[in-house]
Design an enzyme around this catalytic site. Structure first.
Site, mmCIF file in Angstrom:
data_model
loop_
_atom_site.group_PDB
_atom_site.id
_atom_site.type_symbol
_atom_site.label_atom_id
_atom_site.label_comp_id
_atom_site.label_asym_id
_atom_site.label_seq_id
_atom_site.Cartn_x
_atom_site.Cartn_y
_atom_site.Cartn_z
ATOM 1 N N GLY A 1 30.738 -56.472 -19.199
ATOM 2 C CA GLY A 1 32.044 -55.826 -19.130
ATOM 3 C C GLY A 1 32.288 -54.748 -20.168
ATOM 4 C CD GLN A 2 29.405 -55.850 -23.219
ATOM 5 O OE1 GLN A 2 29.172 -55.833 -22.012
ATOM 6 N NE2 GLN A 2 28.977 -56.816 -23.997
ATOM 7 N N PRO A 3 32.167 -51.127 -21.959
ATOM 8 C CG PRO A 3 33.716 -49.903 -23.254
ATOM 9 C CD PRO A 3 32.924 -51.199 -23.229
#
Length: 183
Positions: free
Chosen positions: A74-76
């Protein structure tokens, strides 16, 4: 029926009736995607789950349905991969940390940007407000509003409050997903 013939019968039955579904689990970092998947797959909840780099895949068996679940980071830097892993799946599961209200505007923006992709039209969406066991979490109605779910009209949309830690509402989640296998 003897044990041998019962095994043959069950094997033959599985050939004709076993359904495999593809599910993609996405959401911002630290929403609890990996913890949820671990618990759904029959494992233990762990508090110190490390952030997912790229993706995980686990199979969850429920009756005659196998859910092949893709858990994406879910990190950018991983969000651009989401569309690729959502194509052609039976359902998209978007997981939100319902106790982290500051991240909700970003989660809403990322979800709506993803759902604008025409190739994803019609794929059912299940939004899960995880961490419902925490005291400062928001409820389902507030989550529906914060995520602007009423504006999503090109697909079926459902929303549940869950807790991967307490295993709250996980049967409802599995039943919702399995019902999509029959469509």
């Amino acid at each position: 029926m003897s044990g041998f013939f019962r095994r043959i019968y069950e094997y033959l039955l599985s050939l004709f009736w076993l359904t495999e579904m593809d599910i993609t689990m996405i959401g911002l970092q630290n929403a609890g995607k990996t913890s949820l998947l671990r618990v759904l797959a029959g494992g233990e909840f762990t508090i110190d789950s490390i952030p997912t780099v790229g993706f995980n895949m686990k199979r969850v068996q429920k009756g005659h349905v196998t859910l092949k679940c893709w858990d994406l980071g879910g990190q950018p830097r991983f969000r651009s991969m989401w569309e690729r892993y959502c194509r052609g799946v039976n359902a998209i599961v978007f997981i939100v940390d319902s106790a982290d209200t500051e991240s909700l505007p970003i989660a809403q923006e990322e979800l709506h940007n993803l759902l604008q992709k025409p190739i994803l039209d019609g794929i059912p969406l299940l939004v899960l407000g995880n961490k419902s066991d925490l005291p400062d979490k928001i409820g389902v109605d507030d989550l529906i509003e914060a995520m602007n779910l009423k504006d999503i009209t090109n697909r079926e949309v459902s929303c549940y409050a869950i807790s991967a830690k307490e295993e709250t509402n996980l049967d409802a989640v599995l039943n919702w997903l399995i019902a999509r296998a029959k469509k």
